[in-house]
Design a protein around this motif. Sequence first.
Motif, PDB file in Angstrom:
ATOM      1  N   LEU A 110       3.067  26.983 -43.423  1.00 20.41           N
ATOM      2  CA  LEU A 110       3.856  26.267 -42.196  1.00 20.41           C
ATOM      3  C   LEU A 110       4.313  27.411 -41.348  1.00 20.41           C
ATOM      4  N   GLN A 111       4.888  28.544 -41.827  1.00 16.81           N
ATOM      5  CA  GLN A 111       5.474  29.364 -40.980  1.00 16.81           C
ATOM      6  C   GLN A 111       4.248  30.412 -40.292  1.00 16.81           C
TER       7      GLN A 111
ATOM      8  N   GLU B 240       8.837  33.825 -32.695  1.00 12.00           N
ATOM      9  CA  GLU B 240       8.219  34.743 -33.710  1.00 12.00           C
ATOM     10  C   GLU B 240       7.300  34.063 -34.782  1.00 12.00           C
ATOM     11  N   GLY B 241       6.842  33.038 -34.651  1.00  6.89           N
ATOM     12  CA  GLY B 241       6.153  32.384 -35.659  1.00  6.89           C
ATOM     13  C   GLY B 241       7.086  31.628 -36.826  1.00  6.89           C
ATOM     14  N   LEU B 242       8.495  31.827 -36.540  1.00  8.71           N
ATOM     15  CA  LEU B 242       9.362  31.005 -37.651  1.00  8.71           C
ATOM     16  C   LEU B 242       9.461  29.607 -37.110  1.00  8.71           C
TER      17      LEU B 242
ATOM     18  N   ASP C 286      13.920  32.481 -41.031  1.00  6.58           N
ATOM     19  CA  ASP C 286      13.119  33.690 -41.640  1.00  6.58           C
ATOM     20  C   ASP C 286      13.025  33.515 -43.158  1.00  6.58           C
ATOM     21  N   LEU C 287      12.058  33.375 -43.599  1.00  8.05           N
ATOM     22  CA  LEU C 287      11.770  33.203 -45.259  1.00  8.05           C
ATOM     23  C   LEU C 287      11.598  34.648 -45.973  1.00  8.05           C
ATOM     24  N   GLU C 288      11.548  35.674 -45.086  1.00  7.00           N
ATOM     25  CA  GLU C 288      11.646  36.859 -45.874  1.00  7.00           C
ATOM     26  C   GLU C 288      13.177  37.394 -46.152  1.00  7.00           C
ATOM     27  N   ARG C 289      13.882  37.010 -45.316  1.00  5.67           N
ATOM     28  CA  ARG C 289      15.343  37.022 -45.260  1.00  5.67           C
ATOM     29  C   ARG C 289      16.094  35.961 -46.045  1.00  5.67           C
ATOM     30  N   TYR C 290      15.651  34.716 -45.941  1.00  4.73           N
ATOM     31  CA  TYR C 290      16.525  33.656 -46.666  1.00  4.73           C
ATOM     32  C   TYR C 290      15.060  32.904 -47.586  1.00  4.73           C
ATOM     33  N   PRO C 291      14.661  33.507 -48.474  1.00  2.00           N
ATOM     34  CA  PRO C 291      13.512  32.961 -49.154  1.00  2.00           C
ATOM     35  C   PRO C 291      13.767  31.610 -49.951  1.00  2.00           C
TER      36      PRO C 291
END
Length: 400
Positions: free
Chosen positions: A9-10, A18-20, A209-214
């Motif tokens: 989905l992201q 930014e695609g988030l 942001d799944l990289e920062r908040y997985p």
Amino acid sequence: MLVVWSYILQILGLNSKEGLLPLGHQSRAEPVPELTTYPSPEEFFNTYVIPGRPVVFRGMGRDFPAYKRWSDEYFLSQPQSKTWMIGYEHGKKETREGAADPIPFAEYIRNYRTHDWYMVSGLPRFLRRDVPVYGPLNCDYVLDNLMDDLVMWFSSGGTKSVWHYDDYENLNCLIAGKKELILADRTSIELGHMLETGSYSDVDVDAVDLERYPGFAEIKFYNATISAGDCVYIPTFWPHAVRSWDRNIAINAWWDIHKTPVVCDPAKKGPDSFDGVNLITDSDVGRGDDARDVDPNNSRGPVENFRAFLWGSKPFRHEGSIGRGEFLELLEDVGDLLLEEGDIDLGSSALWEALFDRIDLDSDGILQPIELDQVKPNDYFMSLLKESSGRGSDGERVEL
């Protein structure tokens, strides 16, 4: 599976920053169950409050006088609106840093449509007559022992809350506008990247942001979209974020955590409106000419702090109980922050061991909801605490 779906989905979120994607779109949100009638207070507690299950009540607020009366003209026609002070925030996208100095309610009404303002304040007393003691809250035990506060949320729409949880039970009724609530089970708190300094996350609810908040990739979300006249029960410690549209007014009733069945006396009919309810913690900012007492500290007492802390602990949220070892580990670290009793050593393991033994009624080494719920009121709890410290209620040393 949720993690894979979240990243897909992201990647596809072409219209997002930014695609988030916005919070709640990291997985397919499950709708919150709905009812079109209120259950009895006993059934409501047994079915929803005790297990912690959200529910939407469709159309149950349409009979409120507030639903029919609350126009801006009506508000300004009330003489007390000119002197009654309310709290509000600068910025409709919540940051927890936008609190403004209180202003008269009438001044807010004249300006909120053209300013980036959001009223979050105790419902002014002169408006409480317009809000009945609704549905499952109309129970003498709830009103006399648990009912804590009544809060008004008022804006021109477009508000966005942070991802957060509350340590109160919450029955929220929408008087005007539309809201979307994204929720997660209370066992998901650890996945929501909550700040150590509070019960909320600094994640951007518009673009996660799944990289920062997985952790958000692993959360199972629930959705409740409500319109004017609908109400929704939000269980304590369920993380949630709320968005609003159009001129938006909501009233939420907060009551203290209680996870054992309630018994209502049908002979003790409650007042017709919240104007006749004595609230434990009253978030009125300014009372105008009203001389009734309000909690000046807007805070809980020792027993409420103690019980809320244990209810919010990981063992209770995940297992519904807490063992002796977990209890001691928790209280030895933070007991002095919870209670601030200068004449008692709250860092003493012996104190908490003795207190646990007094609360553990069946002596099985595990605190169950019924045992935690019996720890009240404040004077009873403080006597327990003093006895557990080796002092009687009069301060004299006693044998344990």
